[in-house]
Every structure is written in C-alpha cells, then in structure tokens.
Design a protein around this motif. Structure first.
Motif, PDB file in Angstrom:
ATOM      1  N   CYS A 724       0.846  -1.196   0.000  1.00  0.00           N
ATOM      2  CA  CYS A 724       0.000   0.000   0.000  1.00  0.00           C
ATOM      3  C   CYS A 724       0.877   1.241   0.000  1.00  0.00           C
ATOM      4  N   ALA A 725       0.247   2.373  -0.276  1.00  0.00           N
ATOM      5  CA  ALA A 725       0.961   3.648  -0.220  1.00  0.00           C
ATOM      6  C   ALA A 725       0.411   4.469   0.942  1.00  0.00           C
ATOM      7  N   PHE A 726       1.273   5.279   1.509  1.00  0.00           N
ATOM      8  CA  PHE A 726       0.891   6.109   2.649  1.00  0.00           C
ATOM      9  C   PHE A 726       1.409   7.526   2.433  1.00  0.00           C
ATOM     10  N   VAL A 774      -6.468  -3.215   4.958  1.00  0.00           N
ATOM     11  CA  VAL A 774      -6.308  -2.240   3.869  1.00  0.00           C
ATOM     12  C   VAL A 774      -7.610  -1.488   3.637  1.00  0.00           C
ATOM     13  N   ALA A 775      -7.565  -0.189   3.813  1.00  0.00           N
ATOM     14  CA  ALA A 775      -8.748   0.652   3.577  1.00  0.00           C
ATOM     15  C   ALA A 775      -8.276   2.082   3.387  1.00  0.00           C
ATOM     16  N   GLU A 776      -8.903   2.775   2.449  1.00  0.00           N
ATOM     17  CA  GLU A 776      -8.564   4.179   2.213  1.00  0.00           C
ATOM     18  C   GLU A 776      -8.623   4.940   3.543  1.00  0.00           C
ATOM     19  N   GLY A 777      -7.578   5.698   3.819  1.00  0.00           N
ATOM     20  CA  GLY A 777      -7.579   6.539   5.009  1.00  0.00           C
ATOM     21  C   GLY A 777      -7.139   5.841   6.286  1.00  0.00           C
ATOM     22  N   VAL A 794      -3.320   5.724   1.386  1.00  0.00           N
ATOM     23  CA  VAL A 794      -3.989   6.349   0.238  1.00  0.00           C
ATOM     24  C   VAL A 794      -4.017   5.377  -0.932  1.00  0.00           C
ATOM     25  N   THR A 795      -5.141   5.335  -1.601  1.00  0.00           N
ATOM     26  CA  THR A 795      -5.260   4.403  -2.725  1.00  0.00           C
ATOM     27  C   THR A 795      -5.204   5.129  -4.071  1.00  0.00           C
TER      28      THR A 795
END
Ligand SMILES: Cc1cc2nc3c(=O)[nH]c(=O)nc-3n(C[C@H](O)[C@H](O)[C@H](O)COP(=O)(O)OP(=O)(O)OC[C@H]3O[C@@H](n4cnc5c(N)ncnc54)[C@H](O)[C@@H]3O)c2cc1C
Length: 808
Positions: A724-726, A774-777, A794-795
């Motif tokens: 994921c990206a952060f 994994v979830a947006e935000g 962030v997705t």
C-alpha cells in the motif's frame, strides 16, 4: 577414496562444513568434503569466535539470527560443545548519526522478531560494571543474541553433524584441478586421485581465488590482515565471574573496536584505518596453521582510543596477539550461489564473519542447490551481484574501503568513493560539466542529481533530507511542468531473437507478450511464484524482442535466462551497447516531434507503443512509456550514437526548458504514482498478489509459464498482506525502507521504500499491511528514526490519477 559424489565441497573451514551439514539436513547424503590439511586450516582456527545479528541487509541479519540459533541445535545433534557464551552485545553510539542508525536498526528488528533494545549511557555503565567509560556516549543498542563460541569446536560440530547425515570428509588431500565435463559435472583431480562430482562447491576461504581460477572464474575477494589482542587476567572480570555472570560484548564503532571477555581477561580487536590487504596476488599453498607477525603500529591509534573507552585495558598486560588473514568481497557481504557462466559450480566464499553468517549461508546454498531457490531474497549475498566487469584492480581498493568503513555509520544516501569513476558512458564529461553528482549501479556511474549553482558537488550522507533537496525538487518540477531528460543507460537490456523467441518469453514471463509494435509490463516469477524480475517487453517483430529491467540485476537475470534457454531462441545482454535517453513531461511529445520525421501524435504513437525511428541521424527504438508516470519516451540507440542523440535532443529542447534529471528526481516522480521499484517493492521476498504485480499476469495463456501453479494458489487463497501507499506526516526525515508500520501498540507491517514527492509536497511511503486492514484513510504510525509519525493509507495516486497525462 570414492570416485563419484553428488556434491564435492572444497574446503573444511566453518563455511564448507556448514554447507556440508545443510546439504545432509535438506536430504542429500551423497556429499563429500575435501580439505587439503585438517579442518579449520584457513581463517577459521584463529577467529575470535564472536557472533552478532547486526547487518544493514535485513535478510543477512535474519540469516545471522538463524546461524546463532543453530548452535544449540548442533550441540543437541552431535553431543559436542560449541563453547557457547550468549553474553549479549552492546553497540555504542558516540554521535547522533550513529545513534540514529542504531534506532533505525532497532526499528527493523521489531518485525523481524529480534529482541533488541535501545540503552541509555547509564544502562550501558550498569551492564558493563562500570568498565566502559560512557563519557560522550549518547546511547547504545543491546542484542541479547550476541556472544562468542569456540571456532574449532563449532566447525567440528558441523562436520560431525554432516557425517551423521551421511557425508564423507577427506582430509590432507588438496584439490589440484577442476574441469567441467560435457554432462555438466566436474572432474576433480586431488592429491589422492580423481573424483567426479555432479556439483562443485568452492568453500576454499583464503584460497577461494586460486580454486576459482582452476575453473576459469575470477571471484572478487581479497584477504585482509586482522589483529586482536588477548589480555592477562583482569581482577574486575574475575569479580564478575565470581558473581556468576559474564561480561557482555561491547562494540565501539567510534573506536573501530570490538571487546569481549576471554577467559578471565578480555580480548579486543580492531578494524583500523591503516589496514593492510594480505597476499594480494594470491594465497600461497604453503600457508597453513600460522599467524602473521604482530604489527602494533597499525593499531596504535585504535589502542590508544580503546584505553580511553575501556580504561581497564591500560592496566592489563597483553597475553597474546592474534594477527591473521580472512577474506572480504568488495561490499563486505558473502559471495554465495551459482557462479554465472558455469554449470553446477557454486560459490561459498568471502564469508567474512563465519560464525555470524556461516549457518545462514550454508542453509541458503543448500536450498539453492536442492530446491533451485533460496527461501529469502539472496541478492545481498548472491555472487552474481558482481558482473564480469569486476577485476582485481577494482576489488583491492573496494575491499580496503569496506574494511576501513566496517564500523562507520552506513547512510541510506551514501555513495562510497573508492574505485570510481570506473565504468562511464559517453555522457560522463557532458554531465560532469552540468554539475552532476554521481551514484553507482553495478559499477556504472549514474547521475543522482545536478547540483545547483553554488551548491557542493557532493551529497552529504544523512538519515534525514540531504542537501540534494532543492536540486531534486527543481528537476522534478522541470519534468512535471516542461520536459526532462535522463539516460536509459542504467536499465538492464536484453535482445531476444529467433523463431522460438515468443514461445520462450511466454514461458519465462508471467505476463502478456505483446504483439509487434507494442510493449507490456510483466513480472518474471520463480517456480515458487516469487518475483525475480519486473520487465518491460517490447515486440519489435515476431522474432525480435527487447527486454528492459534493473541494471543492477543483470548478473541475476542473465544467469536465469542462460539456465532456461531453449533451441530456437537467442538472448543477448545488450545493457552496455544499447543506450540512449528518456524524455518525460508534458512537452516531451513536442520535443520528440522536433527531432524525427515519424508521426508521434497520440493517434499514431500511443501509450505502450514501440517504433523504429530515425532521431536526428541515429537509428533508434522509441518506446512510449516512462517510469516518471508522465507523458514520456524512452529512446534507445547504439552506444556510439549517444552523443549525437544527446546533442540533437538538447539543442531542440532549449526553448522548451529541457533539463537533465537524475535518479533522485526519478525516485521522487515514481512515488507520485506509487510505482514500485525493483529491489524495494519487487523482490524474491514477495509474491505477485501481495505487490499488485498480479494485475500484469496473463492468467489464461494457452501454455504453462514458470511460477503459474504457485501464483494461481496465491490468487485462490488471496494474499495475507498487501503493498500500500501512505502519506506520512514526516518531519525532517522520510521513509527509506524497512521502517515498522504500527496500528495502536502493534507492529502490523513494514515499509519497502519511501521519500518525498516534490511535485505534491508530500512525504510518501510504500509498505505492507495485512490484507484485512487495507482501507482508504487507514490511520497508522510509521517509525522513522525511533519516532512514530502519523500516516494515512492512500489508494488514489497523487498525480495523474486517471492516467490522462501519461496516456494522452
Ligand atoms: C584474526 C581474525 C579474527 C576473526 N574473528 C572473527 C569473529 O570474531 N567472528 C567471526 O564470525 N569471524 C571472525 N573471523 C573471520 C572468520 O575466521 C572467517 O569468516 C571464517 O573462518 C571463514 O571460513 P571459511 O570456511 O570461508 O574459510 P577458511 O577458514 O579459510 O577455510 C577454507 C578451507 O579450505 C581449504 N582449502 C583451500 N583450498 C583447498 C584445496 N585446493 N583443496 C582442499 N582444501 C582447500 C583450506 O585448507 C581451509 O581449511 C576472524 C578472522 C580473523 C583472521
């Protein structure tokens, strides 16, 4: 002596014996070790026997942890003593930078399951009974696994365990020559006669170069002379022993020394700056169980420093001086694995810390030989990380540099200077004139950034944001707002030709092999389904393809291709003969249109197209793709046309604001779109479904491809973790790699890479978290230099989320 064996290990030091034991442990019993003298007759017998887990490479650190835990197993199997003293180890930090490094190491250990701790100076003083002068010490790292053992007893324990598993050990029998057989095996002539081996392992330690030369290979390693002193009995140590305790190891990198208890006294060794290589031109066969003459003058400065840090030493007499040679590779890590260019020839050399690393290296090599792959990403110790450009002329200064900096702070942005510049392209002088600050990849000089006027031509090594910040920002903005240019020299490139090329690629790669005129992105998988490459495949015709991937992975990729070649296909490594530039940014098309008569409109030359074009006067292959995530083109030409191509692009781009950019800008630009990078997000430690590379897999290819069964299994079960990206609320330091990701009080994952997105002004990290989280935000903390910084998952990419710019 028997005349045939499945595996012949040359060398009965700790490494050869560990390899032999691990082969039997994993199920091969027809294995033989040949030693020219007695076991331990190289470096092994005079080692100080210390062991520790600390290593900047996380896989090496984990394998060092494996090695240390193995000793109890060996003792249990054999009933022999390894002379183990698990006394724990303290690494001192006398500067903030060193303390930052230790804190970063501690952070990595959290998800590696290593139970290290940061200590205050007072805690150091207490744990060392006041024998360490803590003045000037900021803090320390404590590792309970550290300790020391009996080198000879341990080597013999490996040997006995191997014998119990069916191995044979033949002593006093020098290997005289090794000759490859037509069937891929080896004829090995020894003093006691000929033996045929299906596989050969070079574990000849101090003589590994000579044994390698018997098979026509150069192994880049060099022995260095190393010294440690053993003191007389010390009353303070005797008091500690009387209280039923032992004195811990103390590493004082600032003083280039390591200290430990030896009997009722201490022993201290040094990695001194005035160090000396030993037997540069070859190790004499006559060298045996002997030590080098004492050489106090080269360690005098280090000893004086040690007297201040450990005042008790000044009052103690020296009982013994041990001065002996052991081998190092140019980067200090071992050289393990299949030697490129030879069949069934395996390297187990340059293991500079045999008692920290020998077990893990033996395990890894045995896995490689028996299972075809290693359970961990082996790139940090793979013999193929040094290409055939490596020479003794390169190895000597690099090994000296490595020895001298063994205890120096290792910064993530550091570029070590020895043996450079060595390999350069035709652009070297041009970029030098444009204030280039250089990095190095696989021996090649690569521009990191161009220093701004008035700035030094040198990037300050740091864990925080460096002085390259403004220059990198300017290069990023030049790309995003106009057009930037950089070399494509540092891509590994391969030309695949022949009537069988497409079918072969379909088997080797998991993804789509494109039709003529098109490109595709594809992972390359091992049988286990793990990622061993991420490639761009360009189809130039039904019988000609160009592959591009990481420049640094050439040795690894070429070896894989060679071992999987089929009739009707030819693979050439053209990394250094096909070169060129990429241009990227909103004005890239306009620039390209000015230098070619070909139609480069979006309709005629769309995203992921490839064309032969004349650019200026040069025949080029142009690909419409860019790792900057912007509108961009990779323009390939032959090496002798590169200066011409540069001049044409440079002249035509002046009024478009064309600006050269380097790797620092490239790595910032790719973060805007969360593009993964080889060796960071994509490596043999990960599966395609975990990283998102599964979206490039063509599941329904008519024929089988390597890794299919394992990848299908992962797909069916679903990955347990996801890349994921952060966006990170960072202060003055961004994520580099391996920082732990926290949710509440738990470490749930780790970062693979990160940095600053100059275009968006955000600090970005990439890393793995459990799929269910994994979830947006998603709110997490990322530990940077010992401090938890808030971050948000962030997705949606930060730039060009709908791809309009890249594809338009
Ligand atoms: C002073 C000193 C202190 C050290 N302290 C430590 C320490 O505290 N901790 C630590 O982990 N490491 C330490 N080391 C390093 C450690 O000694 C090495 O990492 C380790 O011994 C390497 O083992 P090896 O099996 O690779 O090589 P070697 O021990 O050199 O063994 C190679 C063997 O191959 C045999 N051989 C070579 N050619 C042939 C041939 N043609 N035919 C048959 N046999 C052949 C040799 O006789 C030899 O026995 C120290 C080294 C020195 C010099």
């Amino acid at each position: 002596m028997k005349t045939h064996t499945r595996v012949l290990v040359i060398g009965g030091g700790v490494v050869g014996c560990s390899v032999l034991y691990h082969l039997t442990k994993l199920g091969w019993s027809d294995v033989t070790l040949i030693e020219r003298s007695d076991l331990t007759s190289g470096s092994t017998w005079h080692a100080a026997g210390g062991f520790h887990t600390l290593n900047g490479d996380t896989n090496m650190a984990a394998l060092q942890g494996y090695t240390i835990r193995l000793y109890k197993e060996l003792e249990a199997i054999t009933g022999m003593s390894c002379g183990l003293h698990h006394v724990g180890g303290i690494t001192l930090a006398d500067t903030q930078e060193r303390f930052d490094m230790l804190k970063a190491e501690r952070a990595k250990h959290r998800y590696m399951g290593l139970d290290t701790a940061i200590l205050s100076p007072d805690e150091v003083a207490k744990m060392t009974d006041g024998l360490v002068n803590t003045s000037g010490i900021i803090g320390a790292l404590y590792d309970p696994l550290d300790g020391h053992l009996d080198p000879s007893g341990t080597t013999h324990a490996y040997a006995r365990a191997a014998r119990m598993g069916g191995a044979e050990i033949i002593l006093h029998n020098r290997v005289l020559s090794t000759t490859q057989r037509a069937d891929g095996g080896w004829d090995v002539m020894t003093e006691q006669g000929m033996i045929v081996a299906e596989h050969l392992v070079n574990a000849a330690g101090l003589w590994a170069r000579e044994v390698g030369a018997m098979a026509g290979v150069y192994l880049p390693l060099l022995p260095m002379a190393h010294q440690y002193l053993v003191t007389d009995d010390i009353p303070e140590i005797m008091d500690i022993l009387k209280s039923g305790r032992e004195f811990p190891h103390v590493m004082d990198p600032g003083g280039e020394s390591y200290l430990r208890q030896e009997g009722r006294g201490l022993c201290i060794g040094f990695y001194e700056k005035p160090c000396e290589p030993w037997s540069v031109d070859g190790t004499p066969w006559t060298f045996g169980h002997e030590l080098l003459n004492e050489q106090f003058d080269k360690i005098e400065g280090s000893v004086n420093f040690a007297y201040r840090r450990f005042p008790v030493l000044e009052r103690s007499g020296v009982k013994r001086v041990i001065h002996g040679p052991f081998t190092f590779a140019p980067d200090g890590n071992p050289l393990i694995g299949p030697v490129p260019g030879l069949r069934n020839y395996w390297s187990a050399c340059a293991v500079m810390a045999g008692f920290s690393q020998g077990g893990g290296m033996g395990l890894s090599l045995a896995q490689w030989m028996i299972h075809g792959e290693v359970e961990r990403d082996p790139r940090g110790f793979d013999v193929a990380r040094f290409g055939n450009w490596t020479t003794p002329g390169y190895t000597v200064p690099k090994v000296i540099e490595n020895y001298q900096t063994r205890f120096s702070v290792a910064y993530p942005n550091e570029e070590k200077p020895a043996a450079r510049p060595f390999r350069t392209t035709a652009m070297y002088d041009v970029f030098l004139g444009m204030r280039a600050v250089w990095g190095q990849q696989y021996g090649l000089e690569v521009v990191n950034y161009h220093a701004l006027p008035g700035e030094p031509l040198y990037e300050t090594p740091t864990f925080k944001r460096s002085n390259a910040w403004e220059a990198t920002r300017a290069e990023v903005l030049a790309v995003r707002n106009g057009v930037g240019i950089n070399e494509v020299q540092n891509f590994g490139k391969y030309r695949v030709t022949g009537p069988g090329a497409r079918a072969w690629l379909d088997r080797i790669m998991a993804g789509l092999i494109p039709r003529p005129g098109r490109l595709s992105l594809t992972p390359m998988l091992a049988d286990s389904g793990r990622i061993i490459g991420d490639f761009t495949v360009s189809c130039l015709s039904e019988t000609e393809f160009q592959l591009t991937a990481s420049y640094g992975a050439q040795g690894w990729h070429s070896r894989w291709f060679d071992s999987h070649l089929e009739d009707g296909v030819r693979v050439e490594n053209i990394s250094d003969t096909r070169t060129g530039f990429q241009i990227a940014g909103p004005k890239a098309r306009e620039l390209l249109a000015r230098v070619t008569r070909s139609d480069v409109s979006n309709a005629a030359f769309g995203f992921m197209d490839v064309r032969h074009m004349t650019v200026g006067m040069a025949n080029c292959i142009v690909q419409r793709v860019s790792y900057t995530a912007d509108l961009g083109y990779e323009i390939y030409c032959d090496a002798v046309s590169q200066r011409h191509l540069w001049q044409v692009l440079w002249d035509a781009g002046q009024d478009l604001g064309l600006r050269p950019f380097g790797m620092r800008a490239m790595m910032s630009l790719r973060l805007d779109k969360f593009f993964g990078s080889w060796g960071r997000e994509f490596s043999p430690d990960y599966m395609p479904g975990e990283t998102g590379l599964d979206r490039f897999i063509r599941w329904n290819k008519p024929s089988d491809w390597i890794g299919k069964a394992a990848a299908m299994k992962e797909k069916a079960e679903g990955p347990k973790r996801r890349l994921c990206a952060f966006v990170v609320d960072a202060l003055d330091a961004d994520v580099v790699a391996w920082e732990p990701i926290w949710i509440g009080g738990d470490v749930v994952g780790f970062c693979t890479s990160g940095g600053f997105s100059h275009y968006t002004g955000k600090s970005v990290a990439m890393g793995f978290v459990p799929t269910g989280q994994v979830a947006e935000g998603l709110a997490v903390d990322i530990e940077i230099l010992g401090e938890k910084r808030p971050a948000r998952l962030v997705t949606e990419p930060l730039f060009d989320a709908d791809g309009a710019r890249m594809r338009g």
